[in-house]
Design a protein around this motif. Structure first.
Motif, PDB file in Angstrom:
ATOM      1  N   MET A   1       0.724  -1.067  -0.167  1.00  0.00           N
ATOM      2  CA  MET A   1       0.052  -0.174   0.016  1.00  0.00           C
ATOM      3  C   MET A   1       0.860   1.242  -0.184  1.00  0.00           C
ATOM      4  O   MET A   1       1.849   1.338   0.655  1.00  0.00           O
ATOM      5  N   SER A   2       0.515   2.403  -0.573  1.00  0.00           N
ATOM      6  CA  SER A   2       1.067   3.555  -0.934  1.00  0.00           C
ATOM      7  C   SER A   2       1.426   4.227   0.737  1.00  0.00           C
ATOM      8  O   SER A   2       0.710   4.237   1.603  1.00  0.00           O
TER       9      SER A   2
ATOM     10  N   ILE B   1      -0.770   7.092   1.625  1.00  0.00           N
ATOM     11  CA  ILE B   1      -2.323   6.550   1.879  1.00  0.00           C
ATOM     12  C   ILE B   1      -2.113   6.059   3.311  1.00  0.00           C
ATOM     13  O   ILE B   1      -3.047   6.524   4.209  1.00  0.00           O
TER      14      ILE B   1
ATOM     15  N   ILE C   1      -2.326  11.207  -4.128  1.00  0.00           N
ATOM     16  CA  ILE C   1      -2.649  10.121  -3.564  1.00  0.00           C
ATOM     17  C   ILE C   1      -3.114   9.173  -4.676  1.00  0.00           C
ATOM     18  O   ILE C   1      -4.306   9.839  -5.327  1.00  0.00           O
TER      19      ILE C   1
ATOM     20  N   PRO D   1      -4.576   5.667  -5.841  1.00  0.00           N
ATOM     21  CA  PRO D   1      -4.801   4.181  -5.532  1.00  0.00           C
ATOM     22  C   PRO D   1      -5.033   3.587  -6.683  1.00  0.00           C
ATOM     23  O   PRO D   1      -5.654   3.437  -7.634  1.00  0.00           O
ATOM     24  N   LYS D   2      -3.931   2.357  -6.699  1.00  0.00           N
ATOM     25  CA  LYS D   2      -3.931   1.569  -7.972  1.00  0.00           C
ATOM     26  C   LYS D   2      -4.697   0.238  -7.603  1.00  0.00           C
ATOM     27  O   LYS D   2      -5.349  -0.513  -8.181  1.00  0.00           O
ATOM     28  N   THR D   3      -4.239  -0.395  -6.413  1.00  0.00           N
ATOM     29  CA  THR D   3      -4.779  -1.672  -6.129  1.00  0.00           C
ATOM     30  C   THR D   3      -5.952  -1.591  -5.347  1.00  0.00           C
ATOM     31  O   THR D   3      -6.389  -0.549  -4.829  1.00  0.00           O
TER      32      THR D   3
ATOM     33  N   GLU E   1      -5.142  -0.328  -1.926  1.00  0.00           N
ATOM     34  CA  GLU E   1      -4.934   1.143  -1.788  1.00  0.00           C
ATOM     35  C   GLU E   1      -6.171   1.790  -1.647  1.00  0.00           C
ATOM     36  O   GLU E   1      -6.629   2.815  -1.297  1.00  0.00           O
ATOM     37  N   LYS E   2      -7.424   1.293  -2.445  1.00  0.00           N
ATOM     38  CA  LYS E   2      -8.638   1.790  -2.636  1.00  0.00           C
ATOM     39  C   LYS E   2      -9.241   1.570  -1.166  1.00  0.00           C
ATOM     40  O   LYS E   2      -9.927   2.744  -0.755  1.00  0.00           O
TER      41      LYS E   2
ATOM     42  N   GLY F   1      -7.991   1.716   1.451  1.00  0.00           N
ATOM     43  CA  GLY F   1      -7.078   2.381   2.371  1.00  0.00           C
ATOM     44  C   GLY F   1      -7.577   3.877   2.392  1.00  0.00           C
ATOM     45  O   GLY F   1      -7.741   4.692   3.338  1.00  0.00           O
TER      46      GLY F   1
END
Length: 163
Positions: free
Chosen positions: A1-2, A5, A57, A59-61, A64-65, A67
């Motif tokens: 995760m980023s 985030i 920010i 979110p790709k995965t 992450e979304k 998060g």
């Protein structure tokens, strides 16, 4: 995760938990902290939307979304509603002075154990005029059913149950 985030979530929940703690520590000003929480939710939501639009920010995965979703007020509101559903609310509070002591009577309209009403009596351990009252259980506590019948009485003297 980023990391961004995660950082946003950590800061978000640290501030929310801090404001809730301040409200619990000082119940007389908890309404003010409630306004601060609502204002912070608005600021955090606007800031999150800004970060998403500017791709600070991104979110790709799916994690992450999730998060990003957990950093919205929706989760906080749901948790707050769950916590409040377990809390008993005082329907009336009466404080009076008698013989140099302070007394307090609390009435709860929905007792968790009986579903009816509960009336609690407290006495201050200090004399009138002290800075902060420290309350101890005193007198006879009354537990009522939903129909108003007395279920039980519990007597207290100096914070100890008397049988």
């Amino acid at each position: 995760m980023s990391k961004r985030i995660i950082l946003f979530n950590v800061i978000y929940y640290a501030i929310i938990i801090g404001l809730i703690k301040l409200g619990q520590d000082n119940p007389s000003s908890s309404l003010g902290y409630g306004y601060f929480i609502i204002m912070f939710w608005v600021i955090a939501a606007v800031l999150l939307v800004f970060f998403l639009i500017k791709r600070i920010i991104y979110p790709k995965t799916i994690f992450e979304k999730i998060g990003v979703f957990t950093a919205t007020p929706l989760i906080s509101i749901i948790v707050f509603m769950i916590i409040m559903s377990f809390k008993e609310n005082v329907s009336s509070e009466w404080i009076f002075n008698k013989n140099g002591k302070r007394y307090k009577v609390l009435t709860f309209d929905k007792d968790k154990s009986t579903g009816g009403k509960r009336i609690e009596y407290y006495r201050s351990i200090d004399r009138i005029g002290t800075k902060e009252d420290i309350w101890i259980k005193d007198s006879t506590w009354v537990y009522l059913s939903k129909t108003g019948d007395t279920i039980k009485n519990v007597k207290y003297k100096d914070n100890i149950e008397v049988k």
